[in-house]
Scaffold this motif. Structure first.
Motif, PDB file in Angstrom:
ATOM      1  N   ASP A 704      -2.212  22.740  20.462  1.00  0.00           N
ATOM      2  CA  ASP A 704      -2.539  22.770  21.888  1.00  0.00           C
ATOM      3  C   ASP A 704      -2.041  21.477  22.513  1.00  0.00           C
ATOM      4  O   ASP A 704      -2.356  20.381  22.041  1.00  0.00           O
ATOM      5  CB  ASP A 704      -4.044  22.904  22.095  1.00  0.00           C
ATOM      6  CG  ASP A 704      -4.576  24.263  21.653  1.00  0.00           C
ATOM      7  OD1 ASP A 704      -3.753  25.193  21.492  1.00  0.00           O
ATOM      8  OD2 ASP A 704      -5.798  24.385  21.461  1.00  0.00           O
ATOM      9  N   VAL A 705      -1.283  21.586  23.587  1.00  0.00           N
ATOM     10  CA  VAL A 705      -0.564  20.415  24.087  1.00  0.00           C
ATOM     11  C   VAL A 705      -1.339  19.601  25.111  1.00  0.00           C
ATOM     12  O   VAL A 705      -1.010  18.432  25.359  1.00  0.00           O
ATOM     13  CB  VAL A 705       0.805  20.831  24.693  1.00  0.00           C
ATOM     14  CG1 VAL A 705       1.605  21.642  23.691  1.00  0.00           C
ATOM     15  CG2 VAL A 705       0.632  21.577  25.996  1.00  0.00           C
ATOM     16  N   ALA A 706      -2.370  20.140  25.727  1.00  0.00           N
ATOM     17  CA  ALA A 706      -2.995  19.495  26.878  1.00  0.00           C
ATOM     18  C   ALA A 706      -3.535  18.107  26.572  1.00  0.00           C
ATOM     19  O   ALA A 706      -3.518  17.223  27.423  1.00  0.00           O
ATOM     20  CB  ALA A 706      -4.120  20.377  27.429  1.00  0.00           C
ATOM     21  N   GLY A 707      -4.020  17.867  25.373  1.00  0.00           N
ATOM     22  CA  GLY A 707      -4.632  16.588  25.059  1.00  0.00           C
ATOM     23  C   GLY A 707      -3.703  15.582  24.419  1.00  0.00           C
ATOM     24  O   GLY A 707      -4.157  14.499  24.032  1.00  0.00           O
ATOM     25  N   ILE A 708      -2.418  15.910  24.290  1.00  0.00           N
ATOM     26  CA  ILE A 708      -1.489  15.008  23.607  1.00  0.00           C
ATOM     27  C   ILE A 708      -1.235  13.772  24.465  1.00  0.00           C
ATOM     28  O   ILE A 708      -0.826  13.865  25.619  1.00  0.00           O
ATOM     29  CB  ILE A 708      -0.159  15.722  23.299  1.00  0.00           C
ATOM     30  CG1 ILE A 708      -0.394  16.800  22.246  1.00  0.00           C
ATOM     31  CG2 ILE A 708       0.899  14.722  22.825  1.00  0.00           C
ATOM     32  CD1 ILE A 708       0.819  17.606  21.918  1.00  0.00           C
ATOM     33  N   GLY A 709      -1.502  12.623  23.894  1.00  0.00           N
ATOM     34  CA  GLY A 709      -1.293  11.373  24.614  1.00  0.00           C
ATOM     35  C   GLY A 709      -2.448  10.988  25.494  1.00  0.00           C
ATOM     36  O   GLY A 709      -2.720   9.813  25.700  1.00  0.00           O
ATOM     37  N   VAL A 710      -3.144  11.987  26.056  1.00  0.00           N
ATOM     38  CA  VAL A 710      -4.294  11.750  26.942  1.00  0.00           C
ATOM     39  C   VAL A 710      -5.283  12.872  26.728  1.00  0.00           C
ATOM     40  O   VAL A 710      -4.957  13.947  26.217  1.00  0.00           O
ATOM     41  CB  VAL A 710      -3.870  11.723  28.424  1.00  0.00           C
ATOM     42  CG1 VAL A 710      -2.995  10.534  28.720  1.00  0.00           C
ATOM     43  CG2 VAL A 710      -3.155  13.010  28.801  1.00  0.00           C
TER      44      VAL A 710
END
Length: 717
Positions: A704-710
């Motif tokens: 799931d990409v939404a939390g990558i980095g932030v």
């Protein structure tokens, strides 16, 4: 400062005024005292530049094949423009430099300011060179002598590859500067040396150095002469330092060699080898690469990592030191090789008659007092309030071939361009009417006239420069990728929020007229669709900086975000999750043949096939969209074909990937304000997706990409 460059389009040699380069980590800034003109190499460049297009093509048949392949895939006009742009990029001349240290980059601790050093720096009043390509000069070696170090190392590396032993007979074919130095070094190694040339002056000079000489132009039978000299055995080794297009020199080298003899090529000759000549004697043939181990190795030359001496005894820097040792001990005589000393300002005395055969070594001398400015003004500049004035950091091929033509076409006000070396920025400033050239990008950030900062440097600098520009109150256009690490993304989001300035990434594909037409044809974006993008990316050598995870990030990060953004635009939705598989039993994060599966929030799916192992004759980019019993196929941004559409079947035209339209809209947005041309959350989402793809490869699962980095709650709308 002044620097000599060669224009490959016109053949003109020019003394250009450029700002001094900036010294970076692991580098040495040097004020030049002497430089040596490599008459053979530089003569070839000058003659190539003066040749017409047909003769240029004849000299580089491999490049002609590449041009034909590009015509087949991209069309005639884009290919011709690309060829002319390549020829319009002048080359710095020179690679044998002596000077004094002006400044030391971080990490350089074994040199001091004002040390005399040799380097492979160019013909310029100031050069910036990586530490592993710099060697200190012994106190008893003059500048005139030390300037022969680098070119002497070329001959020395050929000798090390030949590996001659005491009293072996070695033939040196070609008694130019490298040949004469090679012959001397062979004598120091205890070899019997035979020199071969067609120029009587060079033959006489070699004889004065104690070398047995055969003049090939005097009717001498070289093969019989060498056999007679060696009591019919033949030469133990042959080193070819000549430059000739004929295959005859290789044939002669083979015929004069003994059984299981060795041949090393330093020069440039025809290589259509006669198999029988090599087969019958079991000859060994090897090509020598410049100064020695480490040459063209980015890790050694640019990052400063030395090879352990126990495993690689003689690197290029240790070869430099060896030549300097022979000069210091007066075992190597170079003074008799100096033909002339010419002030840099009078360079035309050398280059105007560079074919002259009487010269062996020409030295350029440099003034003690020079300009050390990091910026030069090329034309008068007047700022007009509200025009959206542009400063550019980075002056590479993409800047010159794509961005600057688009900016000029859009009527941009171009004030300053920066590059670390200074030369590229200055040449582009002259060509496109930019007011200033600098080697210090901070001058752009400090300039209150400049509204928009364009960043086109190597990938590892993108996030840092974007943050600095935002903190300086600039709008930012940064070439992809926006970031190559998770934490950089969070820092960019924080900086953008604090500045309330626009960030734009170079996702130009969505602005192509073909893609704009696709968007209109597809209609309501809330209806799920399938999009397949196939990229025939082509091969890039494994040692390229692009593949370095810490510098280029790899091609998935560097290029695939383009196509994630394109699918996002067509589907009208953000990526929810990603899964990537790459070719190979143990693929790495920098694999460049991979497939990405994308799940979108509105139910759409995307596939990005990014392959580096396809034919160059095949189209580079192909986009397929499937929706509501309809199909669209875009081939290489030149032809769009529709299936199942009542009033549309085909649209074709010149290749257009949307660069010009993107820049046009960007400038309009900077000047008038309003919503970003590409929503910031879409830029972040595309970067998160490619970072998530690498995580997927590592962990072998959907991400799931939404939390990558932030955290997902921090992603801006």
């Amino acid at each position: 400062m002044k620097q000599l460059i060669q224009n490959l389009k016109t053949g003109e040699t020019v003394l250009e005024n450029v700002p001094i380069p900036q010294v970076g980590r692991g580098q040495v800034l040097i004020q030049t005292r002497r430089s040596l003109v490599s008459l053979g190499t530089e003569r070839m460049l000058v003659e190539f530049g003066k040749a017409n297009l047909i003769n240029k093509a004849r000299q580089q048949p491999d490049r002609v094949k590449q041009v034909i392949e590009k015509v087949q895939s991209d069309g005639l006009r884009p290919t011709l423009e690309a060829v002319l742009r390549k020829l319009d990029q002048p080359l710095p001349l020179g690679y044998c430099n002596v000077g004094t240290v002006l400044a030391l980059g971080e990490g350089v601790t074994d040199l001091r300011i004002n040390d005399r050093v040799v380097s492979n720096g160019s013909h310029a009043e100031v050069v910036c060179v990586s530490r592993n390509l710099v060697a200190p000069i012994p106190i008893n070696v003059s500048d005139d002598e030390a300037v022969f170090t680098v070119i002497g190392s070329i001959g020395l590396q050929g000798i090390r590859l030949l590996n001659p032993t005491l009293n072996e007979t070695i033939v040196v074919i070609g008694l130019g500067l490298i040949g004469l130095l090679t012959a001397q070094l062979l004598r120091l190694n205890g070899c019997r040396v035979i020199g071969v040339d067609i120029d009587e002056t060079k033959c006489q000079l070699a004889e004065q150095q104690g070398i047995t000489v055969f003049n090939a132009a005097a009717g001498t039978d070289l093969i019989k002469s060498v056999l007679a000299f060696t009591n019919t055995i033949g030469a133990d080794g042959v080193i070819i330092t000549a430059s000739a297009r004929t295959d005859e020199l290789m044939s002669q080298a083979a015929r004069m060699s003994r059984q299981r003899g060795r041949i090393v090529l330093i020069g440039s000759v025809g290589l259509n080898l006669n198999r029988a000549e090599f087969y019958e004697k079991e000859l060994t043939f090897q090509v020598s690469c410049s100064y020695g181990p480490g040459r063209y190795d980015n890790v050694y030359e640019q990052q400063g990592h030395d090879y352990p001496i126990g495993y690689v005894r003689w690197t290029e820097n240790r070869n430099f030191q060896t030549v300097l040792h022979f000069l210091a001990s007066e075992q190597l005589d170079v003074k008799t090789l100096i033909s002339e000393r010419v002030p840099l300002a009078d360079y035309a005395r050398i280059y105007g008659d560079i074919k002259s055969s009487h010269r062996i070594a020409s030295l350029l001398t440099y003034p003690e007092e020079i300009s050390l400015s990091s910026r030069i003004n090329l034309k008068s500049y007047r700022y007009k309030q509200g025009t959206g004035t542009v400063g550019i950091i980075g002056a590479g091929n993409f800047t010159g071939s794509i961005l600057l033509p688009a900016l000029k076409s859009a009527g941009a006000t171009l004030k300053t361009i920066a590059s670390a070396g200074g030369l590229n920025a200055t040449l582009l400033a002259k060509k496109y009417g930019i007011a200033q050239s600098t080697t210090d990008y901070r001058q752009i950030l400090a300039d209150t006239d400049i509204d928009l900062c364009i960043i086109t440097t190597r990938h590892d600098n993108h996030s840092r420069l974007t943050i600095e520009a935002l903190q300086a109150g600039k709008h930012v256009f940064v070439e992809k990728p926006l970031a190559i690490h998770d934490h950089e993304l969070a820092q960019i989001i924080d900086a953008q929020r604090a500045s309330d300035r626009m960030v734009m990434v170079g996702f130009n594909r969505r602005f192509s007229p073909f893609v704009q037409k696709m968007n209109v044809l597809l209609g309501k974006p809330e209806i799920p669709m399938n999009v397949v993008v196939t990229i025939n990316a082509g091969f890039i050598p494994a040692n390229s900086w692009v593949h370095d995870r810490a510098v280029g990030g790899g091609r998935i990060l560097g290029e695939v975000s383009h196509f994630v953004d394109l699918i996002t635009y067509l589907t009208g939705s953000l990526v929810h999750s990603v899964c990537m598989n790459a070719m190979g039993q143990s693929p790495t994060e920098t694999s460049d043949s991979a497939s990405l599966l994308l799940r979108y929030e509105n139910g759409s799916t995307g596939v990005v096939n990014y392959f580096s192992n396809g034919s160059k004759a095949y189209s580079k980019e192909r986009i397929e969209v499937y929706s509501l019993d309809r199909t669209l196929v875009l081939d290489n941004f030149r032809q769009l074909t529709g299936y199942g559409f009542k009033r549309f079947s085909n649209l074709s035209g010149r290749q257009d990937k949307g660069h010009a339209e993107q820049i046009k809209r960007l400038l309009a947005q900077v000047r008038t304000g309003g919503a970003s041309v590409i929503p910031f959350n879409e830029l972040i989402n595309a970067t998160q997706t490619t970072l998530g793809a690498l995580q997927s490869l590592r962990e072998n699962r959907w991400i799931d990409v939404a939390g990558i980095g932030v955290g997902p709650e921090l992603v801006p709308p």
